[in-house]
Design a protein around this motif. Structure first.
Motif, PDB file in Angstrom:
ATOM      1  N   LEU A 182       0.825  -1.202   0.000  1.00 50.12           N
ATOM      2  CA  LEU A 182       0.000   0.000   0.000  1.00 50.12           C
ATOM      3  C   LEU A 182       0.860   1.253   0.000  1.00 50.12           C
ATOM      4  N   ASN A 183       2.000   1.191   0.645  1.00 50.86           N
ATOM      5  CA  ASN A 183       2.925   2.327   0.664  1.00 50.86           C
ATOM      6  C   ASN A 183       3.616   2.529  -0.682  1.00 50.86           C
ATOM      7  N   CYS A 187      -5.642  -2.104  -1.831  1.00 50.39           N
ATOM      8  CA  CYS A 187      -5.816  -3.278  -0.967  1.00 50.39           C
ATOM      9  C   CYS A 187      -6.088  -4.541  -1.787  1.00 50.39           C
ATOM     10  N   SER A 188      -7.011  -4.438  -2.719  1.00 51.03           N
ATOM     11  CA  SER A 188      -7.376  -5.601  -3.531  1.00 51.03           C
ATOM     12  C   SER A 188      -6.185  -6.089  -4.347  1.00 51.03           C
ATOM     13  N   GLU A 189      -5.428  -5.160  -4.901  1.00 50.75           N
ATOM     14  CA  GLU A 189      -4.257  -5.523  -5.705  1.00 50.75           C
ATOM     15  C   GLU A 189      -3.174  -6.165  -4.838  1.00 50.75           C
ATOM     16  N   ALA A 190      -2.947  -5.599  -3.661  1.00 52.48           N
ATOM     17  CA  ALA A 190      -1.911  -6.125  -2.774  1.00 52.48           C
ATOM     18  C   ALA A 190      -2.225  -7.552  -2.347  1.00 52.48           C
ATOM     19  N   GLN A 229      -2.463  -9.811 -16.177  1.00 48.63           N
ATOM     20  CA  GLN A 229      -3.898  -9.672 -16.449  1.00 48.63           C
ATOM     21  C   GLN A 229      -4.721  -9.956 -15.195  1.00 48.63           C
ATOM     22  N   VAL A 230      -4.291 -10.918 -14.405  1.00 44.28           N
ATOM     23  CA  VAL A 230      -4.999 -11.251 -13.172  1.00 44.28           C
ATOM     24  C   VAL A 230      -4.961 -10.064 -12.215  1.00 44.28           C
ATOM     25  N   LEU A 231      -3.809  -9.422 -12.101  1.00 42.41           N
ATOM     26  CA  LEU A 231      -3.700  -8.262 -11.227  1.00 42.41           C
ATOM     27  C   LEU A 231      -4.616  -7.140 -11.700  1.00 42.41           C
ATOM     28  N   LYS A 232      -4.677  -6.930 -12.992  1.00 40.81           N
ATOM     29  CA  LYS A 232      -5.550  -5.890 -13.538  1.00 40.81           C
ATOM     30  C   LYS A 232      -7.010  -6.124 -13.159  1.00 40.81           C
ATOM     31  N   THR A 275     -15.046   4.297  -4.020  1.00 39.01           N
ATOM     32  CA  THR A 275     -16.259   4.928  -3.496  1.00 39.01           C
ATOM     33  C   THR A 275     -16.367   4.720  -1.989  1.00 39.01           C
ATOM     34  N   TYR A 276     -15.673   3.713  -1.489  1.00 38.17           N
ATOM     35  CA  TYR A 276     -15.658   3.330  -0.079  1.00 38.17           C
ATOM     36  C   TYR A 276     -17.015   2.833   0.412  1.00 38.17           C
ATOM     37  N   ASP A 277     -17.911   2.535  -0.502  1.00 32.67           N
ATOM     38  CA  ASP A 277     -19.263   2.113  -0.133  1.00 32.67           C
ATOM     39  C   ASP A 277     -19.448   0.602  -0.067  1.00 32.67           C
ATOM     40  N   ASP A 278     -18.619  -0.142  -0.715  1.00 37.83           N
ATOM     41  CA  ASP A 278     -18.868  -1.572  -0.861  1.00 37.83           C
ATOM     42  C   ASP A 278     -17.839  -2.392  -0.092  1.00 37.83           C
ATOM     43  N   LEU A 279     -17.770  -3.669  -0.393  1.00 38.64           N
ATOM     44  CA  LEU A 279     -16.858  -4.568   0.313  1.00 38.64           C
ATOM     45  C   LEU A 279     -15.425  -4.057   0.304  1.00 38.64           C
ATOM     46  N   CYS A 280     -14.744  -4.271   1.405  1.00 37.21           N
ATOM     47  CA  CYS A 280     -13.334  -3.906   1.558  1.00 37.21           C
ATOM     48  C   CYS A 280     -12.501  -4.572   0.462  1.00 37.21           C
ATOM     49  N   GLY A 281     -11.555  -3.837  -0.098  1.00 33.20           N
ATOM     50  CA  GLY A 281     -10.683  -4.368  -1.133  1.00 33.20           C
ATOM     51  C   GLY A 281      -9.817  -5.522  -0.651  1.00 33.20           C
ATOM     52  N   ALA A 282      -9.420  -5.494   0.619  1.00 33.48           N
ATOM     53  CA  ALA A 282      -8.639  -6.616   1.155  1.00 33.48           C
ATOM     54  C   ALA A 282      -9.480  -7.882   1.174  1.00 33.48           C
ATOM     55  N   LEU A 283     -10.745  -7.735   1.480  1.00 33.72           N
ATOM     56  CA  LEU A 283     -11.657  -8.883   1.473  1.00 33.72           C
ATOM     57  C   LEU A 283     -11.858  -9.391   0.049  1.00 33.72           C
ATOM     58  N   THR A 284     -12.148  -8.500  -0.892  1.00 33.87           N
ATOM     59  CA  THR A 284     -12.388  -8.949  -2.264  1.00 33.87           C
ATOM     60  C   THR A 284     -11.120  -9.512  -2.895  1.00 33.87           C
TER      61      THR A 284
END
Length: 147
Positions: free
Chosen positions: A22-23, A28-31, A47-50, A62-71
């Motif tokens: 993250l730094n 989060c999702s990418e990491a 491609q998978v990372l994309k 948007t910060y409205d939906d599921l956490c990126g770390a979770l997804t």
């Protein structure tokens, strides 16, 4: 092939590396997908990372939906246990997914990015999303190692 026999030191190293991305500008999702998926999945292409990018910040930051770390973790689970044929059973994938989701909720108290940003971050030991990603990665690795 799935690499599951990671010792605790290796799991900790993977988890810390996921948080540190993250730094470096990763979401989060990418990491989660890059580090945990990269360590566990046999094949891993850019491609998978994309594919994980839109899930950043609860979808499109948007910060409205599921956490990126979770997804991101869910994408790793899909890569390990998902199916490529509708006639194949998805029971194991769904069971592992439910375990991760439930463990994430128990650990952090919320699933949505907005709730986590407002209610979890900023407390001692929870300073930022890098901490959350590191803990999410450790949680995911523990669940996967039990499989």
């Amino acid at each position: 092939m799935i690499v599951m026999d990671l010792n605790n030191a290796k799991k900790n190293e993977i988890a810390k590396r996921a948080g540190s991305l993250l730094n470096q500008g990763y979401h989060c999702s990418e990491a989660m997908l890059l580090v945990v998926g990269g360590a566990l999945l046999d094949e891993f292409s850019p491609q998978v990372l994309k594919i994980s990018t839109p899930f950043a910040g609860g979808i499109a930051c948007t910060y409205d939906d599921l956490c990126g770390a979770l997804t991101g973790g869910l994408m790793v689970i899909g890569g390990l246990f998902g199916r490529a044929d509708a006639k194949k059973s998805d029971n194991r994938c769904m069971a592992v997914t439910k375990r991760y989701r439930d463990a994430f909720l128990q650990e952090f108290g919320w699933l949505n990015c907005c709730d986590l940003r407002e209610r979890w971050r900023g407390k001692p030991g929870q300073e930022d999303c890098a901490e959350l990603v590191e803990k999410s990665a450790a949680l995911l690795l523990e669940i996967i190692s039990e499989e």
